[in-house]
Motif scaffolding. Structure first.
Motif, short mmCIF file in Angstrom:
data_model
loop_
_atom_site.label_atom_id
_atom_site.label_comp_id
_atom_site.label_asym_id
_atom_site.label_seq_id
_atom_site.Cartn_x
_atom_site.Cartn_y
_atom_site.Cartn_z
N ALA A 39 0.81 -1.22 0.00
CA ALA A 39 0.00 0.00 0.00
C ALA A 39 0.84 1.27 0.00
N SER A 40 2.16 1.14 0.05
CA SER A 40 3.02 2.33 0.09
C SER A 40 2.91 3.12 -1.21
N ALA A 41 3.23 4.39 -1.12
CA ALA A 41 3.16 5.27 -2.29
C ALA A 41 4.08 4.81 -3.43
N PRO A 42 5.33 4.43 -3.14
CA PRO A 42 6.17 3.95 -4.25
C PRO A 42 5.62 2.71 -4.94
N ALA A 43 5.09 1.77 -4.15
CA ALA A 43 4.51 0.55 -4.74
C ALA A 43 3.31 0.89 -5.61
N ALA A 44 2.46 1.78 -5.11
CA ALA A 44 1.29 2.20 -5.89
C ALA A 44 1.72 2.90 -7.17
N ALA A 45 2.74 3.72 -7.09
CA ALA A 45 3.23 4.43 -8.28
C ALA A 45 3.76 3.44 -9.32
N LEU A 46 4.49 2.43 -8.87
CA LEU A 46 5.00 1.42 -9.80
C LEU A 46 3.88 0.62 -10.44
#
Length: 154
Positions: free
Chosen positions: A6-13
């Motif tokens: 759910a982290s922002a970097p994971a969501a961005a990827l």
């Protein structure tokens, strides 16, 4: 695992094909630098490239390998963050992690010993160093193959 996914970097990827492509390409570049430098150094320890002094060849190869390892680790963690649960259930991913632990442990033992320092000072490359080089080459290449296998088991 949900927190990582759910982290922002994971969501961005997950949300950007282009960003995922760039991170994946950087991961491949890191692996290429790492394995290319390590394979060259291991092969030298195993008796190839004897015309090149180990003391001159090793320092730049170790720096290239360290750079590749850093890049591969950072980008690998980013890629892992997109689907951590899926990766942790993948036997190829688990094999890759085990081989990385073996390779890094072997590296730590190799660099901590006197035979490595003596070989860098143009001393002999004894059986212990040759064995460490063979284990290193097998572990890093095994990790590379296991990493490629991950996508076939999803």
């Amino acid at each position: 695992m949900d927190l990582i996914a759910a982290s922002a970097p994971a969501a961005a990827l997950r949300g950007s094909v282009t960003l995922y492509l760039l991170v994946n390409a950087a991961h491949v570049l890191g692996i290429g630098l790492l394995v290319g430098a390590i394979a060259t150094l291991d092969l030298r320890l195993l008796g190839l490239f004897r015309a090149s002094a180990l003391g001159q060849l090793a320092p730049p190869l170790v720096r290239v390998a360290a750079t590749g390892l850093g890049l591969a680790a950072v980008t690998g963690l980013a890629l892992f963050s997109t689907r951590p649960g899926t990766y942790l259930e993948n036997p190829a991913f688990l094999a890759k992690l085990a081989l990385l632990v073996l390779a890094l442990g072997n590296l730590a033992l190799l660099h901590a010993g006197r035979p490595w320092r003596e070989a860098l000072a143009d001393g002999p490359v004894g059986a212990r160093l040759r064995l460490a080089a063979a284990v290193s080459l097998a572990a890093w290449l095994g990790a590379l193959l296991a990493g490629r296998w991950i996508g076939f088991l999803q």
